[in-house]
Design a protein around this motif. Structure first.
Motif, PDB file in Angstrom:
ATOM      1  N   TYR A 187      30.688  22.339  43.462  1.00 14.84           N
ATOM      2  CA  TYR A 187      30.668  23.789  43.289  1.00 14.84           C
ATOM      3  C   TYR A 187      30.564  24.570  44.598  1.00 14.84           C
ATOM      4  O   TYR A 187      30.861  25.765  44.620  1.00 14.84           O
ATOM      5  N   GLU A 188      30.172  23.935  45.692  1.00 14.60           N
ATOM      6  CA  GLU A 188      29.984  24.667  46.938  1.00 14.60           C
ATOM      7  C   GLU A 188      31.247  24.727  47.802  1.00 14.60           C
ATOM      8  O   GLU A 188      31.445  25.699  48.533  1.00 14.60           O
ATOM      9  N   PHE A 191      33.428  27.904  47.971  1.00 13.16           N
ATOM     10  CA  PHE A 191      32.787  29.063  48.611  1.00 13.16           C
ATOM     11  C   PHE A 191      32.684  28.872  50.125  1.00 13.16           C
ATOM     12  O   PHE A 191      32.701  29.861  50.874  1.00 13.16           O
ATOM     13  N   GLU A 192      32.536  27.638  50.563  1.00  8.56           N
ATOM     14  CA  GLU A 192      32.543  27.385  52.000  1.00  8.56           C
ATOM     15  C   GLU A 192      33.854  27.856  52.621  1.00  8.56           C
ATOM     16  O   GLU A 192      33.881  28.438  53.714  1.00  8.56           O
ATOM     17  N   VAL A 194      35.772  30.228  51.519  1.00  6.92           N
ATOM     18  CA  VAL A 194      35.743  31.691  51.540  1.00  6.92           C
ATOM     19  C   VAL A 194      34.901  32.183  52.724  1.00  6.92           C
ATOM     20  O   VAL A 194      35.255  33.169  53.393  1.00  6.92           O
ATOM     21  N   ARG A 195      33.793  31.511  53.008  1.00  7.50           N
ATOM     22  CA  ARG A 195      32.954  31.912  54.149  1.00  7.50           C
ATOM     23  C   ARG A 195      33.737  31.812  55.458  1.00  7.50           C
ATOM     24  O   ARG A 195      33.624  32.687  56.331  1.00  7.50           O
ATOM     25  N   GLY A 222      38.111  29.337  46.899  1.00  3.84           N
ATOM     26  CA  GLY A 222      38.004  30.588  46.152  1.00  3.84           C
ATOM     27  C   GLY A 222      38.719  31.758  46.793  1.00  3.84           C
ATOM     28  O   GLY A 222      38.687  32.873  46.252  1.00  3.84           O
ATOM     29  N   LEU A 226      39.363  35.877  45.686  1.00  4.21           N
ATOM     30  CA  LEU A 226      38.439  36.812  46.337  1.00  4.21           C
ATOM     31  C   LEU A 226      39.050  37.553  47.520  1.00  4.21           C
ATOM     32  O   LEU A 226      38.372  38.366  48.151  1.00  4.21           O
TER      33      LEU A 226
END
Length: 332
Positions: A187-188, A191-192, A194-195, A222, A226
């Motif tokens: 799940y991470e 998002f990493e 996206v960061r 993501g 986003l």
């Protein structure tokens, strides 16, 4: 060999270049274990790898060349000298793999972060002496994210030498993950990515280095969903608006994305809406993803991605040939 949009029913690709292809040499795993790192993916079954397995998989999928990466690279816990020695051993192994299988493998160099002087020295050696094709990075090195301005010296050298950066996600540095009993990559990782994209955007990295090529795996994680939110920074904060480039969405759409793990209809719809076909690349994620899943992803992407004949060729190999001319099979 002339371009053709047809492929055998059993394989999705024609003469693809796979830009997301992991290798796990035995010596690398042994070195990690000696450092107290038992596996590259905590909580996930340890994959095995050898060159023959990669070549067989590539032949079954219609992949003529793979740009390999050793993930997660050099542990950040090492001091500068042992970190540089670790990186050198991996990069020389990669160069040997390329030499042993002409035209079938390329490689992203690993670098000894966070030691920037050693990073620049090893980059120059890996590219100028060993002839490696780019740099494999992870999203953050103990909290130092790839878009941080302290990375600019590496970006400048990569741009000058026309070597792409492949930025694979890793576990975020913050403790207290919400699901500590399950593998964080599940799940991470999206998002990493996206960061990383947010930092590249906020620091105007792609505007500072307009010829720099950056590849994000897993369809950008993501990011496709986003990107509009990131581009709307002016609505959130005037101070943030001042940091963003003039065309935030245009900047984000310059990033290259591979299609690994994008075969479901929701991810594929977002990917096709966000990214132009000229920025999409084949990525298998082998062997960290099972071959059956990789094969299914390729077929579903082509069946449901609404690519026309020219776009299929861009995805299959033409985009990658522009990034990795040594693997194009043409004199350059």
């Amino acid at each position: 060999m002339q371009d053709d949009t047809r492929a055998p029913a059993a394989q999705p690709w024609l003469r693809a270049i796979d830009v997301h292809h992991h290798i796990l040499p035995d010596f690398y795993r042994d070195e990690l274990q000696a450092l107290g790192i038992p596996t590259v993916l905590p909580g996930i079954d340890k994959p095995t790898w050898n060159a023959g397995a990669s070549l067989s998989m590539m032949d079954r999928h219609g992949i003529r060349a793979a740009v390999t990466s050793v993930w997660p690279g050099v542990p950040t816990s090492l001091e500068a000298k042992p970190a540089a020695e670790f990186a050198r051993r991996v990069n020389e192994y990669l160069a040997g793999l390329i030499s042993d299988h002409p035209g079938r493998f390329g490689a992203f160099a690993v670098l000894p972060f966070p030691h920037m002087d050693a990073v620049l020295d090893e980059f120059a050696y890996a590219v100028d002496v060993l002839g490696l094709d780019g740099v494999g990075l992870v999203s953050n090195y103990g909290g130092l994210y790839v878009g941080d301005p302290s990375m600019d010296p590496l970006f400048a050298e990569a741009e000058r030498r026309h070597r792409p950066l492949f930025v694979h996600p890793t576990v975020p540095p913050a403790g207290g993950l919400p699901l500590p009993d399950v593998p964080a990559p599940w799940y991470e990782f999206p998002f990493e990515t996206v960061r990383v994209a947010a930092q590249l955007l906020c620091n105007r990295t792609l505007e500072t280095f307009p010829e720099l090529s950056v590849i994000l795996p897993h369809g950008g994680g993501g990011l496709p969903s986003l990107a509009g939110r990131l581009a709307a920074g002016a609505l959130i904060s005037p101070a943030l608006a001042a940091r963003l480039p003039e065309d935030p969405m245009g900047s984000l759409r310059r990033l290259y994305l591979d299609i690994a793990m994008t075969g479901d209809p929701h991810a594929l719809a977002a990917l096709r809406s966000f990214s132009p076909a000229s920025r999409l690349l084949v990525g298998s994620d082998f062997p960290l993803m099972p071959e059956a899943a990789t094969l299914g992803t390729g077929h579903r992407v082509l069946a449901h991605g609404k690519f026309d004949a020219e776009e299929r060729l861009l995805l299959d190999h033409r985009n990658a040939e522009g990034l990795f001319p040594r693997l194009s099979g043409k004199d350059v």
